[in-house]
Scaffold this motif. Structure first.
Motif, PDB file in Angstrom:
ATOM      1  N   ILE A 156       0.718  -1.381  -0.200  1.00  0.00           N
ATOM      2  CA  ILE A 156      -0.179  -0.146   0.263  1.00  0.00           C
ATOM      3  C   ILE A 156       0.916   1.048   0.008  1.00  0.00           C
ATOM      4  O   ILE A 156       0.350   1.948  -0.474  1.00  0.00           O
ATOM      5  CB  ILE A 156      -1.000  -0.203   1.202  1.00  0.00           C
ATOM      6  CG1 ILE A 156      -2.334   0.616   0.950  1.00  0.00           C
ATOM      7  CG2 ILE A 156      -0.337   0.381   2.477  1.00  0.00           C
ATOM      8  CD1 ILE A 156      -3.091   0.270  -0.148  1.00  0.00           C
ATOM      9  N   ALA A 157       2.544   1.331  -0.400  1.00  0.00           N
ATOM     10  CA  ALA A 157       2.933   2.119   0.692  1.00  0.00           C
ATOM     11  C   ALA A 157       2.861   3.254  -1.063  1.00  0.00           C
ATOM     12  O   ALA A 157       3.388   4.219  -0.646  1.00  0.00           O
ATOM     13  CB  ALA A 157       3.950   2.034   0.710  1.00  0.00           C
ATOM     14  N   ASP A 158       3.161   2.576  -2.533  1.00  0.00           N
ATOM     15  CA  ASP A 158       3.206   2.988  -2.954  1.00  0.00           C
ATOM     16  C   ASP A 158       2.029   3.744  -3.783  1.00  0.00           C
ATOM     17  O   ASP A 158       1.320   4.083  -5.033  1.00  0.00           O
ATOM     18  CB  ASP A 158       4.125   2.542  -4.382  1.00  0.00           C
ATOM     19  CG  ASP A 158       3.775   1.546  -4.408  1.00  0.00           C
ATOM     20  OD1 ASP A 158       2.226   0.729  -4.329  1.00  0.00           O
ATOM     21  OD2 ASP A 158       4.547   1.292  -5.007  1.00  0.00           O
ATOM     22  N   PHE A 159       0.503   3.550  -3.239  1.00  0.00           N
ATOM     23  CA  PHE A 159      -0.923   3.788  -3.326  1.00  0.00           C
ATOM     24  C   PHE A 159      -1.170   5.340  -3.894  1.00  0.00           C
ATOM     25  O   PHE A 159      -0.599   6.526  -2.674  1.00  0.00           O
ATOM     26  CB  PHE A 159      -1.681   2.859  -2.629  1.00  0.00           C
ATOM     27  CG  PHE A 159      -3.360   3.839  -3.365  1.00  0.00           C
ATOM     28  CD1 PHE A 159      -3.895   3.089  -4.034  1.00  0.00           C
ATOM     29  CD2 PHE A 159      -3.945   4.395  -2.187  1.00  0.00           C
ATOM     30  CE1 PHE A 159      -5.258   3.143  -4.457  1.00  0.00           C
ATOM     31  CE2 PHE A 159      -4.977   4.700  -2.720  1.00  0.00           C
ATOM     32  CZ  PHE A 159      -5.912   3.985  -4.029  1.00  0.00           C
ATOM     33  N   THR A 160      -1.215   5.413  -5.089  1.00  0.00           N
ATOM     34  CA  THR A 160      -1.732   7.132  -4.520  1.00  0.00           C
ATOM     35  C   THR A 160      -2.820   8.048  -5.105  1.00  0.00           C
ATOM     36  O   THR A 160      -2.728   8.873  -5.348  1.00  0.00           O
ATOM     37  CB  THR A 160      -0.979   7.858  -5.939  1.00  0.00           C
ATOM     38  OG1 THR A 160      -1.233   7.194  -7.450  1.00  0.00           O
ATOM     39  CG2 THR A 160       0.817   7.398  -6.043  1.00  0.00           C
ATOM     40  N   GLY A 161      -3.974   6.954  -5.404  1.00  0.00           N
ATOM     41  CA  GLY A 161      -5.407   7.053  -5.040  1.00  0.00           C
ATOM     42  C   GLY A 161      -6.413   7.205  -6.073  1.00  0.00           C
ATOM     43  O   GLY A 161      -5.116   6.810  -6.859  1.00  0.00           O
ATOM     44  N   ALA A 162      -6.925   6.863  -6.211  1.00  0.00           N
ATOM     45  CA  ALA A 162      -8.045   6.857  -7.480  1.00  0.00           C
ATOM     46  C   ALA A 162      -7.944   8.502  -8.241  1.00  0.00           C
ATOM     47  O   ALA A 162      -7.581   9.334  -7.598  1.00  0.00           O
ATOM     48  CB  ALA A 162      -9.868   6.232  -7.142  1.00  0.00           C
ATOM     49  N   ALA A 163      -8.661   8.416  -9.646  1.00  0.00           N
ATOM     50  CA  ALA A 163      -8.736   9.326  -9.743  1.00  0.00           C
ATOM     51  C   ALA A 163      -9.490  10.730  -9.880  1.00  0.00           C
ATOM     52  O   ALA A 163     -10.571  10.083  -9.148  1.00  0.00           O
ATOM     53  CB  ALA A 163      -9.296   9.159 -11.912  1.00  0.00           C
ATOM     54  N   LYS A 164      -9.386  11.667  -9.200  1.00  0.00           N
ATOM     55  CA  LYS A 164      -9.687  12.990  -8.838  1.00  0.00           C
ATOM     56  C   LYS A 164     -10.601  12.791  -7.476  1.00  0.00           C
ATOM     57  O   LYS A 164     -11.063  13.722  -6.806  1.00  0.00           O
ATOM     58  CB  LYS A 164     -11.265  12.788  -9.689  1.00  0.00           C
ATOM     59  CG  LYS A 164     -10.486  13.328 -11.040  1.00  0.00           C
ATOM     60  CD  LYS A 164     -12.474  13.196 -11.721  1.00  0.00           C
ATOM     61  CE  LYS A 164     -12.259  13.952 -13.377  1.00  0.00           C
ATOM     62  NZ  LYS A 164     -13.482  14.326 -13.686  1.00  0.00           N
ATOM     63  N   ARG A 165      -9.084  11.561  -6.645  1.00  0.00           N
ATOM     64  CA  ARG A 165      -9.596  11.166  -5.203  1.00  0.00           C
ATOM     65  C   ARG A 165      -8.355  12.078  -4.149  1.00  0.00           C
ATOM     66  O   ARG A 165      -7.621  11.762  -4.331  1.00  0.00           O
ATOM     67  CB  ARG A 165      -9.625  10.137  -4.924  1.00  0.00           C
ATOM     68  CG  ARG A 165     -11.214  10.138  -4.788  1.00  0.00           C
ATOM     69  CD  ARG A 165     -11.939   9.717  -5.811  1.00  0.00           C
ATOM     70  NE  ARG A 165     -13.508   9.215  -5.593  1.00  0.00           N
ATOM     71  CZ  ARG A 165     -13.960   9.367  -6.905  1.00  0.00           C
ATOM     72  NH1 ARG A 165     -13.675   9.206  -8.431  1.00  0.00           N
ATOM     73  NH2 ARG A 165     -14.839   8.454  -6.773  1.00  0.00           N
ATOM     74  N   LEU A 166      -8.321  13.410  -4.257  1.00  0.00           N
ATOM     75  CA  LEU A 166      -7.139  14.358  -3.818  1.00  0.00           C
ATOM     76  C   LEU A 166      -5.984  13.904  -4.734  1.00  0.00           C
ATOM     77  O   LEU A 166      -4.850  13.592  -4.904  1.00  0.00           O
ATOM     78  CB  LEU A 166      -6.623  13.654  -2.016  1.00  0.00           C
ATOM     79  CG  LEU A 166      -7.563  15.125  -1.432  1.00  0.00           C
ATOM     80  CD1 LEU A 166      -7.726  14.023   0.051  1.00  0.00           C
ATOM     81  CD2 LEU A 166      -7.365  16.264  -1.433  1.00  0.00           C
ATOM     82  N   GLU A 167      -6.466  14.025  -5.994  1.00  0.00           N
ATOM     83  CA  GLU A 167      -5.833  13.971  -7.057  1.00  0.00           C
ATOM     84  C   GLU A 167      -4.557  15.128  -7.146  1.00  0.00           C
ATOM     85  O   GLU A 167      -4.775  16.508  -7.462  1.00  0.00           O
ATOM     86  CB  GLU A 167      -6.190  14.008  -8.597  1.00  0.00           C
ATOM     87  CG  GLU A 167      -5.312  13.646  -9.487  1.00  0.00           C
ATOM     88  CD  GLU A 167      -6.215  13.057 -10.418  1.00  0.00           C
ATOM     89  OE1 GLU A 167      -5.383  13.176 -11.554  1.00  0.00           O
ATOM     90  OE2 GLU A 167      -7.516  13.685 -11.297  1.00  0.00           O
ATOM     91  N   VAL A 168      -3.029  15.518  -7.040  1.00  0.00           N
ATOM     92  CA  VAL A 168      -2.780  16.346  -7.305  1.00  0.00           C
ATOM     93  C   VAL A 168      -3.140  16.846  -8.888  1.00  0.00           C
ATOM     94  O   VAL A 168      -1.924  16.284  -9.587  1.00  0.00           O
ATOM     95  CB  VAL A 168      -1.098  16.063  -6.821  1.00  0.00           C
ATOM     96  CG1 VAL A 168      -0.043  17.199  -7.359  1.00  0.00           C
ATOM     97  CG2 VAL A 168      -1.184  15.543  -5.679  1.00  0.00           C
TER      98      VAL A 168
END
Length: 451
Positions: free
Chosen positions: A298-310
Motif C-alpha cells: 500500500i505504500a506506493d498507492f497514489t489514489g484514484a482519479a480525482k480523489r485528492l489528485e495532485v
C-alpha cells in the motif's frame, strides 16, 4: 457461445462491462442513442461499437442469452419492449455482475463515502502481490486498463453503489451483489431525488445488511454512530469487524501509518483515507494477506482519479482536485488538507453540481462543512440548475445553509476564473471539489499560477 446485448451500451460503466465480456469470449452487441468519448473510442478499439446510433428492435432476437439494461434506457425503449415480448432474460448491471460471480467470493464496498478509494486500495494490494481477482470500480485507477473486469478469477471486488439499478429495477445496486465480505464506510444522506428522507436512505443500508448470507463478514466504520447502531441491530447473523482511524503520524507533509509492529509511509493522507485503508487492510486479511505484506504493497498507492489528485505542486504550494460533493465528503477533504499542511493558507472551492447539492432544502446539510478553509468559495452554474429543472439559488440561502458568513458565492464561470487568477498562491493549498467540471474551467492551466 454466450450472446449478450446491451441496451444503452455507451454508459461509463456499461461499456466497460461490454468490453470485459467481449474479452472473455462472449458475443457482445449493443445499442445507444448517444455514445460520447471515451466510450466510443474504447468500444471501437474492441470492434463492438454499434454501426449506427439509435434503437433497433430487430437486433433483439430469441437466441440472445441475456439483455443488459443501462441506466438511461427508458421503460418504453423499443429494444426493451421487444426483449420483454420475446421473454428474454433482462438484467440490470448489478444483477448481471451477480450472475457472472455466482461461483466467486464476492466482496462489496458500500457506504456514502470512500467506496471508490477503499475498493482501489484493495485492488492495488491484490494486484501488486499477484492475486487473481475480478473487479468493478467507479474511477480510473493507475495500473488498470479497465474499470470492470470479468474473467474466471475466484474473487471479485465490487464498489457497491446505493443508486437505483435501472429503469425497471428501482432498488439500489448494492442490494443485488449478495457479498460474502462487505465493507460499510458510513451513512450520510445523499441522492435526495431518490431517497427523499434520511430514514428512507438509511433503510437501504439496513436491507443490505439483513440480506447478507448468515456467517458473512461485515467490516464497518465504528466511528460512525448511525452505522454502528444499525449494524448492531441488523447484523446479528454476521461476523462483525469494526474499524477506526489507525495509529499514524504526520511529519513534513508525509503520513506514516502503523498496523501492529509494522508501518508504512504513504502517498495519500487524511483521516478519511486512513479509515479507508484500515477497511482495505481488514478485507485483505480476510483474503489471506498479512499486515506486513499489506503495508509493503500500500505504500506506493497514489489514489484514484480525482480523489485528492495532485494537479500541480511546488515546494510551497499544491493544487488538489477532489470528487468531494456530498457534505460529509467536503468536510472530510477540507479537514484532511488542513491537517496535512497546517501552516499553509487553504483555498477551498466547492462546485454545487448534483441534484441534492443544488436543492435549497438540502443546503443545511452542508452546515460547517467549509469552516476549516481560510478562503471558502462555493460555485454553481445557472446551466446546471436548468438541466436539473431546479429553481434559481439565492447566494444568501447558500451562506445560510453552510452557516458561513465568510463564504464567497460565485455563479459565473468567468467570475470564478477571475477569482482564481487574482489569488496569491505562495504557501497555499488550493482544493477544488466537484463531481463536475466547473463548466469546463481549464484546471490544468492553474499550475502556471503556483510560485
Amino acid at each position: 457461445m454466450t450472446k449478450v446485448h446491451f441496451i444503452a451500451i455507451g454508459g461509463s460503466v456499461m461499456h466497460q462491462l461490454a468490453i470485459a465480456l467481449h474479452k472473455k469470449g462472449y458475443q457482445v452487441t449493443g445499442s445507444d442513442d448517444e455514445i460520447f468519448e471515451p466510450a466510443a473510442s474504447n468500444l471501437a478499439a474492441e470492434g463492438i461499437l454499434p454501426a449506427a446510433i439509435g434503437w433497433f428492435p430487430e437486433r433483439i432476437t430469441p437466441d440472445l442469452d441475456a439483455i443488459i439494461l443501462g441506466m438511461h434506457a427508458r421503460a418504453d425503449n423499443p429494444e426493451l419492449l421487444q426483449a420483454q415480448q420475446l421473454g428474454l432474460k433482462i438484467y440490470s448491471f448489478p444483477e448481471y455482475i451477480y450472475q457472472e460471480s455466482l461461483h466467486k467470493k464476492r466482496i462489496a464496498i458500500g457506504g456514502s463515502h470512500g467506496k471508490t478509494t477503499t475498493t482501489a486500495m484493495i485492488m492495488h494490494v491484490l494486484h501488486k502481490i499477484g492475486k487473481a481477482f475480478d473487479y468493478l470500480v467507479g474511477a480510473r485507477l493507475e495500473g488498470f486498463s479497465q474499470s470492470v473486469n470479468i474473467t474466471d478469477a475466484p474473487v471479485i471486488v465490487c464498489e457497491a453503489d446505493e443508486y437505483p439499478a435501472s429503469t425497471l429495477e428501482k432498488r439500489p445496486k448494492f442490494h443485488f451483489l449478495h457479498p460474502h465480505i462487505s465493507v460499510l464506510t458510513g451513512i450520510a444522506w445523499d441522492h435526495i431525488n431518490v431517497f427523499p428522507t434520511f430514514e428512507i436512505y438509511k433503510e437501504q443500508f439496513a436491507i443490505f445488511i439483513r440480506t447478507m448470507e448468515a456467517g458473512g463478514t461485515l467490516i464497518y466504520n465504528n466511528a460512525d454512530e448511525t452505522l454502528r447502531q444499525l449494524v448492531e441491530k441488523e447484523g446479528t447473523h454476521l461476523k462483525l469487524v469494526p474499524y477506526n482511524t489507525p495509529i499514524h503520524m504526520i511529519r513534513e507533509g508525509v503520513t506514516r501509518i502503523f498496523f501492529e509492529e509494522g508501518f508504512a509511509d504513504l502517498q495519500v493522507f487524511g483521516e478519511h483515507n486512513l479509515l479507508n485503508m484500515h477497511a482495505a487492510k481488514l478485507v485483505c486479511n480476510e483474503l489471506g494477506v498479512d499486515d506486513e505484506t499489506f503495508l509493503g504493497a500500500i505504500a506506493d498507492f497514489t489514489g484514484a482519479a480525482k480523489r485528492l489528485e495532485v494537479v500541480a505542486k511546488t515546494a510551497s504550494s499544491v493544487i488538489f482536485r477532489d470528487f468531494a460533493h456530498a457534505p460529509s465528503k467536503v468536510k472530510a477533504t477540507i479537514q484532511a488538507t488542513q491537517h496535512q499542511f497546517p501552516d499553509r493558507k487553504l483555498i477551498g472551492v466547492l462546485e454545487l453540481h448534483t441534484y441534492s447539492s443544488l436543492n435549497k432544502d438540502f443546503l443545511h446539510e452542508y452546515a460547517g462543512a467549509m469552516d476549516k478553509a481560510d478562503v471558502p468559495v462555493v460555485y454553481f452554474s445557472k446551466h446546471a440548475l436548468e438541466l436539473k429543472r431546479l429553481p434559481d439559488l439565492d447566494p444568501t440561502d447558500i451562506k445560510v445553509g453552510f452557516e458561513n458568513e465568510r463564504l464567497q458565492v460565485i455563479s459565473d464561470k468567468d467570475a470564478l476564473q477571475a477569482f482564481l487568477d487574482q489569488q496569491n498562491y505562495r504557501n497555499t493549498t488550493l482544493l477544488l471539489m466537484s463531481s463536475g467540471t466547473y463548466d469546463g474551467l481549464d484546471i490544468a492551466a492553474l499550475k502556471n499560477k503556483l510560485p
